[in-house]
Design a protein around this motif. Sequence first.
Motif, mmCIF file in Angstrom:
data_model
loop_
_atom_site.group_PDB
_atom_site.id
_atom_site.type_symbol
_atom_site.label_atom_id
_atom_site.label_comp_id
_atom_site.label_asym_id
_atom_site.label_seq_id
_atom_site.Cartn_x
_atom_site.Cartn_y
_atom_site.Cartn_z
ATOM 1 N N SER A 188 -45.931 13.908 -16.797
ATOM 2 C CA SER A 188 -47.274 14.473 -16.682
ATOM 3 C C SER A 188 -47.896 14.148 -15.336
ATOM 4 C CB SER A 188 -48.175 13.925 -17.801
ATOM 5 O OG SER A 188 -48.458 12.557 -17.578
ATOM 6 N N ARG A 189 -48.985 14.869 -15.014
ATOM 7 C CA ARG A 189 -49.734 14.610 -13.778
ATOM 8 C C ARG A 189 -50.339 13.208 -13.775
ATOM 9 N NH1 ARG A 189 -51.706 19.014 -10.879
ATOM 10 N NH2 ARG A 189 -51.116 21.061 -11.666
ATOM 11 N N ASP A 190 -50.701 12.745 -14.949
ATOM 12 C CA ASP A 190 -51.481 11.515 -15.047
ATOM 13 C C ASP A 190 -50.646 10.246 -15.102
ATOM 14 O OD1 ASP A 190 -53.954 12.574 -14.888
ATOM 15 O OD2 ASP A 190 -54.318 12.659 -17.040
ATOM 16 N N VAL B 145 -61.059 9.119 -27.560
ATOM 17 C CA VAL B 145 -61.752 8.800 -26.330
ATOM 18 C C VAL B 145 -60.916 9.285 -25.167
ATOM 19 C CG1 VAL B 145 -62.519 6.922 -24.842
ATOM 20 C CG2 VAL B 145 -62.884 6.786 -27.307
ATOM 21 N N LEU B 146 -61.532 10.039 -24.290
ATOM 22 C CA LEU B 146 -60.851 10.519 -23.098
ATOM 23 C C LEU B 146 -61.122 9.551 -21.969
ATOM 24 C CD1 LEU B 146 -61.714 14.309 -23.267
ATOM 25 C CD2 LEU B 146 -59.683 13.146 -24.108
ATOM 26 N N GLU B 147 -60.077 8.925 -21.470
ATOM 27 C CA GLU B 147 -60.253 7.996 -20.385
ATOM 28 C C GLU B 147 -60.216 8.748 -19.064
ATOM 29 O OE1 GLU B 147 -57.658 4.710 -20.690
ATOM 30 O OE2 GLU B 147 -58.243 4.241 -22.734
ATOM 31 N N LYS B 148 -60.429 8.015 -17.989
ATOM 32 C CA LYS B 148 -60.541 8.648 -16.684
ATOM 33 C C LYS B 148 -59.321 9.479 -16.350
ATOM 34 C CE LYS B 148 -63.526 5.080 -14.702
ATOM 35 N NZ LYS B 148 -63.627 4.052 -13.662
ATOM 36 N N GLY B 149 -58.158 8.950 -16.670
ATOM 37 C CA GLY B 149 -56.943 9.674 -16.323
ATOM 38 C C GLY B 149 -56.852 11.002 -17.029
ATOM 39 N N GLN B 150 -57.211 11.021 -18.327
ATOM 40 C CA GLN B 150 -57.115 12.273 -19.060
ATOM 41 C C GLN B 150 -58.146 13.270 -18.564
ATOM 42 O OE1 GLN B 150 -56.980 11.808 -23.273
ATOM 43 N NE2 GLN B 150 -56.975 14.004 -23.644
ATOM 44 N N GLN C 78 -57.409 17.168 -17.203
ATOM 45 C CA GLN C 78 -58.047 18.425 -17.543
ATOM 46 C C GLN C 78 -58.604 19.101 -16.297
ATOM 47 O OE1 GLN C 78 -60.897 17.038 -20.326
ATOM 48 N NE2 GLN C 78 -59.376 16.526 -21.864
ATOM 49 N N HIS C 79 -59.172 18.322 -15.408
ATOM 50 C CA HIS C 79 -59.776 18.879 -14.219
ATOM 51 C C HIS C 79 -58.717 19.530 -13.318
ATOM 52 C CE1 HIS C 79 -62.655 19.340 -10.973
ATOM 53 N NE2 HIS C 79 -61.792 18.742 -10.154
ATOM 54 N N LYS C 80 -57.587 18.822 -13.154
ATOM 55 C CA LYS C 80 -56.529 19.364 -12.316
ATOM 56 C C LYS C 80 -55.899 20.589 -12.960
ATOM 57 C CE LYS C 80 -55.167 14.950 -10.240
ATOM 58 N NZ LYS C 80 -54.092 13.937 -10.171
ATOM 59 N N SER C 81 -55.688 20.508 -14.295
ATOM 60 C CA SER C 81 -55.031 21.603 -14.977
ATOM 61 C C SER C 81 -55.847 22.876 -14.927
ATOM 62 C CB SER C 81 -54.760 21.221 -16.440
ATOM 63 O OG SER C 81 -53.899 20.123 -16.510
ATOM 64 N N LYS C 82 -57.147 22.754 -14.777
ATOM 65 C CA LYS C 82 -58.003 23.923 -14.792
ATOM 66 C C LYS C 82 -57.679 24.873 -13.659
ATOM 67 C CE LYS C 82 -62.839 25.294 -15.110
ATOM 68 N NZ LYS C 82 -64.213 24.829 -15.219
#
Length: 358
Positions: free
Chosen positions: A36-38, A290-295, A299-303
């Motif tokens: 994954s990206r993260d 809970v969505l941590e910073k990495g997740q 989402q931001h990158k995948s957009k």
Amino acid sequence: MGDSSTHQVLIAGSIAAFTVDLLVYPLDTIKTRIQSRDYQDVYASQKPNSAIKGTLGVQPPKPALFRGLYQGIGSVIFATLPAAGVFFYTYESSKSFLSTTLPTSIPIPFTHSLASAGAELASCLVLTPAEVIKQNAQMLRRSSSGPNSQSKSTSLEALHMLRHASGGVWRRLFWGYTALAARNLPFTALQFPLFEGVRTRIWAIRDRDRDRDRDRKKGRVPIENDNRSEQSRSLVETGLVTGLSAAVSGSLAAFVTTPTDVVKTRMMLAAGGERKKQKQPESSSSGEKVLEKGQGRQQHKSKSKSGASGFQVAQEIFRERGIRGLFRGGALRTTWAAFGSGLYLGSYEVAKVWLKKE
């Protein structure tokens, strides 16, 4: 195939799929997270001087990489059983049909490749939605607090996330069908001819030696290719020979097709990543995820990349990490494929032989 043969293939394929899914699933979860990206932001240690990094060129993992290894298993079991049945039924039927209709000059490995390709395309239609749900569930990070923090199904959470993604849930569920087919087609096209060839060779050696020993004990002249040993093969021997052949062929095919697997993982994770980024508390008494910073970064990158083709995703990975990025998780995938393929096809063949004898 007759009705009884059809039922035997479907049942044997389902038994094999269920067995492998339960045992190999944790390795698949780790592989997904590594690809994954993260991985660098969430799962990799940030220690500047690492012996593992110096040796392998990658950061060692954090403990978070090994948590929740069975997240998303429900969707896979639900879909893999029918998908496996569809695959083996299509493969066995196609192999029988092509063997009788194609000219005898056509090489047998080519016939096996065609049969496995058709079977893979059919099974991918069943498997793609579950793969999308599974891989997004594998990336969910939950709060450890709250009485119900582990009670809610991660598969349902991932499906809920996909329902609220743009484009509609059905479009998202089949997002990555081409990537899944592009990974599985070359994999099966390589694996099954190798598998059939290795297995045939091993059985030829085993049967020849066994028949010769039997004839010597009885004082008879050895007879070549009399097929007596085929009837006397035990279930254990069948499983071992089939499993070894599948492990060898599966590991080679898995390593070669690792780049397509990395692209498939990125595309399927992007299917669930295109939604509005919302702030969520670090913990909650209701136990919601809970969505941590990495997740959030995922989402931001995948957009921006959710509409990218497989070729564009491959180019992006190559720009980010070079050839190593395309082979990220290759060693784990090769190990997973050797163990999984050996267990998968070994248990399938044993189940099929056992059902035939019953």
